[in-house]
Design a protein around this motif. Structure first.
Motif: not given
Ligand code: AMP
Length: 123
Positions: A54-58
């Motif tokens: 999730d933290e890699d979405r951006l």
């Protein structure tokens, strides 16, 4: 850890860099498969698409937006282009640090997979 693309990011090995910001770097592929072929690579090491969290979405969204923006700047966005993430062995991945291939400058073929098994010949 032997990560070719981290070495390019750290300038330990040379590459033909066409764009860089705080999150990504883009450079021409050393073995181009189209008139234009570059890679958009996150500065964070993520080995495969299967490792995205999730933290890699951006950053992954930023990779895609960078690809589109560079295609626009390089003048082939309107004609069109192909973007590809290869994942693991069946996807043809050879460098285990995710990267988005951007290929342009000529019409691309589709589909990428052709059945190579020979069908039995009817008697
Ligand atoms: P993949 O097979 O999807 O993992 O893609 C890896 C890509 O990295 C291939 O298209 C290679 O040609 C490319 N490549 C490998 N080494 C270099 C390098 N030193 N500079 C630029 N591209 C490279």
């Amino acid at each position: 850890m032997d990560d070719l693309f981290l070495k390019i990011i750290d300038r330990q090995i040379p590459a033909d860099i066409i764009f860089e910001d705080d999150q990504v770097i883009a450079f021409n592929d050393i073995s181009p498969q189209a008139p234009t072929h570059f890679l958009v690579v996150p500065k964070k090491r993520i080995p495969t698409l299967n490792d995205i969290t999730d933290e890699d979405r951006l950053v992954v969204g930023h990779m895609v937006q960078t690809a589109a923006s560079l295609a626009q700047q390089m003048g082939f966005a309107a004609d069109g282009y192909r973007t590809v993430f290869n994942c693991n062995e069946h996807g043809g991945q050879t460098v285990y640090h995710i990267h988005l291939h951007v290929l342009g400058g000529k019409p691309m073929g589709w589909p990428p997979y052709q059945e190579t098994l020979k069908q039995p010949v009817a008697q």
